[in-house]
Each structure stands twice: as C-alpha cells, then as structure tokens.
Design an enzyme around this catalytic site. Sequence first.
Site, PDB file in Angstrom:
ATOM      1  N   HIS A 158      -0.361   3.869   9.393  1.00 10.92           N
ATOM      2  CA  HIS A 158       0.331   3.800  10.672  1.00 10.92           C
ATOM      3  C   HIS A 158       1.844   3.643  10.506  1.00 10.92           C
ATOM      4  O   HIS A 158       2.595   3.753  11.494  1.00 10.92           O
ATOM      5  CB  HIS A 158      -0.218   2.642  11.522  1.00 10.92           C
ATOM      6  CG  HIS A 158      -0.309   2.967  12.984  1.00 10.92           C
ATOM      7  ND1 HIS A 158       0.408   3.980  13.562  1.00 10.92           N
ATOM      8  CD2 HIS A 158      -1.033   2.409  13.990  1.00 10.92           C
ATOM      9  CE1 HIS A 158       0.135   4.040  14.852  1.00 10.92           C
ATOM     10  NE2 HIS A 158      -0.740   3.100  15.143  1.00 10.92           N
TER      11      HIS A 158
ATOM     12  N   ASP B  48       1.360   8.503  13.449  1.00 11.90           N
ATOM     13  CA  ASP B  48       0.980   7.846  14.699  1.00 11.90           C
ATOM     14  C   ASP B  48      -0.392   8.350  15.144  1.00 11.90           C
ATOM     15  O   ASP B  48      -0.928   9.329  14.614  1.00 11.90           O
ATOM     16  CB  ASP B  48       2.031   8.068  15.782  1.00 11.90           C
ATOM     17  CG  ASP B  48       2.302   9.543  16.039  1.00 11.90           C
ATOM     18  OD1 ASP B  48       1.423  10.375  15.761  1.00 11.90           O
ATOM     19  OD2 ASP B  48       3.411   9.868  16.515  1.00 11.90           O
TER      20      ASP B  48
END
Length: 497
Positions: free
Chosen positions: A467, A471
């Site tokens: 992350h 995204d």
Amino acid sequence: MSRALHLQSALRQPRAITFPRPLFYRQFHASCRLDVVKPFLLADIGEGITECQLIQWFVQPGARVEQFDKICEVQSDKASVEITSPFDGVIKKLHYDPDDMAITGKPLVDIDIEGEISDADAAQLGGGPEEGEGKEEAPRNEEIDAQEDESAKEADIEATPGQNTEAENPAKTPPPSASSPAPSAVSPSTPTSTPSSAPPAKGHMGSLSTPAVRRLTREHDLDITQIKGSGRDGRVLKEDVDKHISQQGQEQPEEPAPAAPQVPSLSREDKKSQMFKTMTRALNIPHFMYSTTADMSAISSIRQRINAKAQSSDHKVTHLPFILKALSLALQRHPLLNSSLDASDPKKPELTYRRANNFGVAINAPAGLLVPVLRDVQDLTINEIVSSLRQMSDKARNNKLSPGDFSGATFTVSNIGSVGGGVVAPVITEPQVAILGIGRSKMVPAFDENDEIVKKEELVLSWSADHRVVDGAECARCAETLRSYLEDPGSMVVGLR
C-alpha cells in the site's frame, strides 16, 4: 729506469688464466615457490542468502585438487549446491564440520595454490594468516633478482685458478628466511592424495537432507544417521522421517497422553532460517488485500479439447499456464504492480519499473515450499509455459534447482489451489510490491443472461499489494483486467504477440 722497474714488477705477478665460456652457458637460478596458502571464501550462492548448511565434504586436508573439482556440498533453504575449486592446489584446512552453518563471504577452506593467480581469482580469496607472508616475499624476490644480476656480471670477469668465488663472498648467498615456504617433501613422481581417495567426511550419508528435515529430526529427538533415506544419493526426506516415527510408535508401548498439548517453540536454528528472516521483513510491508472470482468455464472448455489429444496424463494442461499468460497481459496494462521497491533508505525510497515479467511460482516439493522463477512470460506462448512449468516441477522434485532459478522475480504467484482452499492472504516478499494467490476452482450454481440457473466453474483470485506503492483502485483495476481475460479467452488471444 722507473719504466723498467714497473715492467719487472708486472712480470713477477701471476697472470690470470682465462677459461673459455661454454657455448650453452646458463647460470644457476633460484626463486621462491609460487605456492601460497590462501583461504577460499564462500561466494554468494543466491539472492538474499547469507548463510547455508554444509552437507558434506568431498575432500580432506592434504588432498590435491584441480580446477573445477568438487570441494563440498551446501544446502540453503532453497537449493543444494556443489562448490568447486577455482584453483589447482592442496587442501590445508577445512573451516567447517558437516551440519555447520557456513557464512557467505567467510573462509570455507585453505588452499595451497600452485601457479599464478589472476585478478579475477584473487577476488575469491581472503587475506588470512598468510597475507603478511605474501607481502614479505615481494622485496625478497627483488633482492634475489638483484643478487643474480650481480652474479651474472661477475661470471664474465676472468677468475683466478684455485679461487672459490662463492666461498669468498658468503654474503651474496641469501640466508634461508623463516618465512620462506618449506620445500615440499613429496617428489613429483610420488603419488599424492586426491579427492576420490580421501576418506569420507563425517556424516557423509546421514547428512544428506535439507534444513527443514533436520529441524524435524531435532524436534523428535531422532538420530538422522539411523534413518534410511529414499531420496537421491540416500537423501533423507520428510516422508522418511514420518515413516521412521510411525515405526517407532509401533515398536514402543503406548504412553498416557499429556495433560495439555505442548506447542514446539522456535529453536535457534529455526530463527536463523532464510524463510524466518524473509517473513520477518515482510511484516514491515503494509498489505492491501483484494479478492475476486473468475468464471473458468471457457478456459476449461479449451483445456478439455487440448487434454483429449494428450498422449498421457503427465502432459495434461492445467489452469495455471492460462492464468500466467493472462496475468502477463494484465501487468503490461498495469505495470506498477510489476515494479520493485528499494526501501533500504527510508528517506529516499526508489521504485523501479520492470519490463520483463519474471514470475516466481510457488511449488510444493518434497523438500518444502520452493519458489523458482519463470522468466520472460511476456515472450512465451502457452505451450512454452506448460513445458517450462513441467521442467521446473521435475527439478524441484529431484532437488536439481540451482540458485539462479530463484533469483530475479518481479511478481509471485502462489497456486495454493493445488492443495485446497479458496480465499487466501498471500504475503509479499521484498522488493516486490504485489502477489497473487490462486485458490481451487469449484462448480457453483449461477444465473445466466436469461435468469436461468446454470453451472459455473468459479475460481477465487486473491491479491496482496504494497500500500506504500499501489493504491486500492489500481490493484482492483488490474484484478478486473485479469478476470476479463480468463472469462473471455478471445480477448486474451487478441492481445498475444
């Protein structure tokens, strides 16, 4: 008068007698031996591997080896590797015993090297205790050469009969130095020991096993030398240990069950394993997880037609080659998930996009979980992927994978469906930024376009992404692209090169 006296005194002095110089004149020349005892360092045998377990020695101290002769066999968490000698020489010292953990970059053996050493070979050597000796030999060689040049000049001067030049100039002969290497006690015609004639190393047959198998024997307090191995060259496999434990249970009387089951704790050897270190580093990666399902009915229809023409069951095609090719096409549209992140410097992380699709494919082998790399999937046809996967599986079962087969992965695929299960949470390994877990396909009821119930072959695809780089929307878009290729193979064929 003075001229007459000078002539008379010259006649009284004895005249020097000159000797003719031989046609093939050659003065005696002595130089230091080129033999140098140097430690041979254990080189890096794979990406990220800093230590490995020494399985067996093929040589003993005093054995003469030639270039490319086998010295020892080492076992990492990924593969078994045979280390060969890059030099001709004599083994002087072994720095490890069988079953010891050898450290990358540290001395493995000491070799008395014969002949000259190139710069490339010198990089594989360490300084060691003999480094100071090597530094002292250089000025001593220059001194000897200077003395030989002086002796050569004196040889051209006429000598007086009966005079011993060597006796009159004892200082010109260099005294033996304590640091000079002692002359070899073995003549060239005397047979010397070879690796094949050396006695077998300690634990030669009993040591043939992987670190995972050794941990299993330690947990059950078993002597691995008492277990008969069924693997290659008598290698002890996990199945051999389980069989040995079951046989012991039949021979020994039953004992009352303990009040509470004890969970085995991690030993020191477990903590040093490469998998433990890799997974510990993976805890620092913030994982974003995403799962979706794909209808594999169209792919299964193609597979059935291909497998109907297969000559044997070993040549049947599974879902995996189609998934890998569809994944390669999806990553070309979403290259961020095929990149690598270097976060060694948190202040200046570096992200690198990879053009090649090198997929690490997890394989459940007898030695444990292995992840060899299938390279350049973007340039392979589905038939070539099938052939490459079959070769990788054969090598994994026979423990023939080399360290190069595990390096350079840009993306990992965990085919947990070969064992069972549906949704999984795969773990990312550095420096990759994404991983795909494939579950087991199953038939489920579904509605078609006419709202009628039909059978559908459903496959669960589980994604994990870093992350810090990817995204959720980008991961979802890549997952949906893969799903569309699998449900409509025609669109995948259009994108093939």
